[in-house]
Design a protein around this motif. Structure first.
Motif, mmCIF file in Angstrom:
data_model
loop_
_atom_site.group_PDB
_atom_site.id
_atom_site.type_symbol
_atom_site.label_atom_id
_atom_site.label_comp_id
_atom_site.label_asym_id
_atom_site.label_seq_id
_atom_site.Cartn_x
_atom_site.Cartn_y
_atom_site.Cartn_z
ATOM 1 N N ARG A 40 0.815 -1.217 0.000
ATOM 2 C CA ARG A 40 0.000 0.000 0.000
ATOM 3 C C ARG A 40 0.852 1.273 0.000
ATOM 4 O O ARG A 40 0.325 2.361 -0.249
ATOM 5 N N ARG A 41 2.133 1.146 0.265
ATOM 6 C CA ARG A 41 2.981 2.341 0.252
ATOM 7 C C ARG A 41 3.192 2.872 -1.160
ATOM 8 O O ARG A 41 3.361 4.076 -1.356
ATOM 9 N N PRO A 84 7.664 -4.345 9.049
ATOM 10 C CA PRO A 84 6.850 -4.147 10.259
ATOM 11 C C PRO A 84 7.374 -4.876 11.490
ATOM 12 O O PRO A 84 7.415 -4.323 12.590
ATOM 13 N N THR A 120 7.066 6.761 9.784
ATOM 14 C CA THR A 120 6.032 6.655 8.751
ATOM 15 C C THR A 120 4.647 6.525 9.372
ATOM 16 O O THR A 120 4.506 6.230 10.559
ATOM 17 N N GLU A 121 3.636 6.711 8.535
ATOM 18 C CA GLU A 121 2.250 6.647 9.010
ATOM 19 C C GLU A 121 1.830 5.240 9.427
ATOM 20 O O GLU A 121 0.857 5.086 10.177
ATOM 21 N N ASP A 122 2.539 4.210 8.958
ATOM 22 C CA ASP A 122 2.191 2.839 9.335
ATOM 23 C C ASP A 122 3.091 2.325 10.451
ATOM 24 O O ASP A 122 3.359 1.123 10.550
ATOM 25 N N ASP A 123 3.569 3.248 11.305
ATOM 26 C CA ASP A 123 4.336 2.914 12.520
ATOM 27 C C ASP A 123 5.662 2.221 12.233
ATOM 28 O O ASP A 123 6.118 1.370 13.010
#
Length: 428
Positions: A40-41, A84, A120-123
């Protein structure tokens, strides 16, 4: 900035066609980044909307690298974003942040430029770097097996220049390997960039240590003996060993130490010596003049090893007949280096053969003279049955050392003096 509508690479405004796909480039304002079904990035903007991700460049054990457009600066950048699961590990994140700090503190034309460290926005966390168009040395070796001498010398010279400031500041890269040597092609030859300072060992006073004593950090095939053992006393000479291993692979097409498993590789590094490169790379015409250079670079003791990557680069260039030093060869056009090497190699090999013949004659003469003067030479030729019972350190050329005549009197005298001293102390 412009982009290719086929591969979505980003190019400068003055570019016309994509060198990969041959497509005419269009301004990014007239295009939209693609979407990726599994990531999704891609196509999104990250870090507060500053970086627009256009494509995936590479995957690694720690994270994924993207090419992105810096909307504020109007330039192409590389975003290295942690996976992640890695982003959940505090030590990994700290190493990632230290890669930013170290690289930012070592601005050099042969070290990749690191611009920012972002959340980043996804931690996860992103390292923002200059975008480089080229290929890793690993990719070149997989395709071509070996490098021609002129390309090797130019590359090695630039690596030496890139490491000198880090080593002067007592920073050890600790993970030098073909994957972390990036080659940007130019008309005169490669322009080298050293990547990934995430595993550095900072020996400067007060530096924070992230590695537990005894922990092994680095890539086994390129690891020095002291690094393999996780020794605390590890300095820049570990990088000398790693660069020597890269040189060995570049000329022979194989690593100097090989085994089926990581632990077995480390055992080989600590307990054996590599085959001379002229033998290992015989199919590629590796000159015997390179053998003594590699022998010094692979000394197990750091104190006996070549003391710097700069000197290693000098010795390698001289083994190919070049005059001067790595500072002279780093930016010399590759074609000129090739011409100089071709012209010099016949004389280099002739001198090496003469030196080897002279050394062999000297050894033969010494052995013959020794045989006339002493019966020990005969014992070397036919050692006694008891010789194999001695400890290795007590053996010289297969023969146990005889105890010198002065040892017994000396020990007896020392014992008498010690007894006299004890008697004097008791009487007091």
């Amino acid at each position: 900035m412009k982009t290719c509508s086929a591969c979505f690479r980003l190019f400068s405004q003055d570019s016309g066609f994509c060198p990969v796909d041959g497509q005419r480039l269009i301004p990014v304002a007239q295009a939209s980044p693609p979407r990726h079904p599994d990531d999704r990035r891609v196509g999104a903007t990250l870090c507060g909307g500053r970086y627009q991700v256009w494509r995936i460049v590479a995957d690694g054990g720690m994270g994924r690298v993207y090419q992105a457009l810096d909307l504020r600066a109007g330039r192409s950048v590389a975003l290295k974003i942690l996976h992640p699961e890695v982003a959940l590990d505090e030590v990994s994140v700290e190493r990632f942040h230290r890669e930013f700090e170290v690289s930012a503190s070592l601005p050099h034309e042969h070290i990749v430029e690191v611009l920012a460290f972002e959340k980043t926005e996804d931690d996860s966390f992103a390292l923002v770097m200059e975008y480089l168009e080229g290929e890793e040395l690993r990719t070149v070796l997989k395709r071509d097996k070996v490098l021609p001498p002129e390309r090797l010398v130019r590359m090695l010279s630039q690596v030496a220049l890139g490491l000198v400031e880090a080593h002067e500041r007592k920073v050890v890269h600790r993970d030098l390997k073909p994957d972390n040597i990036f080659l940007v092609g130019t008309h005169d030859g490669d322009r080298v960039k050293i990547l990934d300072f995430g595993s550095v060992r900072d020996n400067s006073e007060g530096a924070k240590k992230l590695t537990v004593v005894g922990t092994t950090i680095g890539s086994p095939f390129y690891m020095s003996p002291e690094q393999a053992q996780g020794l605390l006393a590890l300095d820049h000479r570990a990088d000398v060993w790693s660069v020597a291993a890269i040189v060995f692979e570049c000329v022979t097409g194989r690593v100097p130490f090989h085994a089926p498993t990581g632990p077995m590789i480390l055992v080989a590094i600590m307990g054996s010596n590599p085959v001379p490169p002229s033998e290992a790379g015989k199919a590629y015409g590796v000159p015997a003049s390179l053998d003594p250079v590699m022998e010094e670079a692979f000394m197990k003791s750091p104190e006996a090893r070549l003391p710097s990557v700069g000197l290693l680069a000098d010795r390698v260039g001289q083994a190919y007949g070049l005059a001067g030093s790595h500072r002279d060869w780093a930016y010399m056009p590759q074609k000129e280096l090739a011409a100089r090497i071709r012209a010099a190699m016949p004389a280099v090999l002739a001198r090496h053969r003469q030196g080897a013949a002279g050394a062999g004659a000297a050894l033969a003469g010494a052995a013959a003279a020794g045989a006339e003067r002493s019966p020990v030479a005969a014992a070397v030729a036919a050692p006694s049955a008891g010789a194999t019972d001695a400890f290795a350190e007590d053996i010289v050329m297969g023969v146990p050392q005889r105890m010198p005549r002065w040892v017994v009197p000396a020990v007896a005298s020392a014992a008498v003096l010690l007894c006299a001293l004890v008697a004097l102390l008791i009487s007091r």
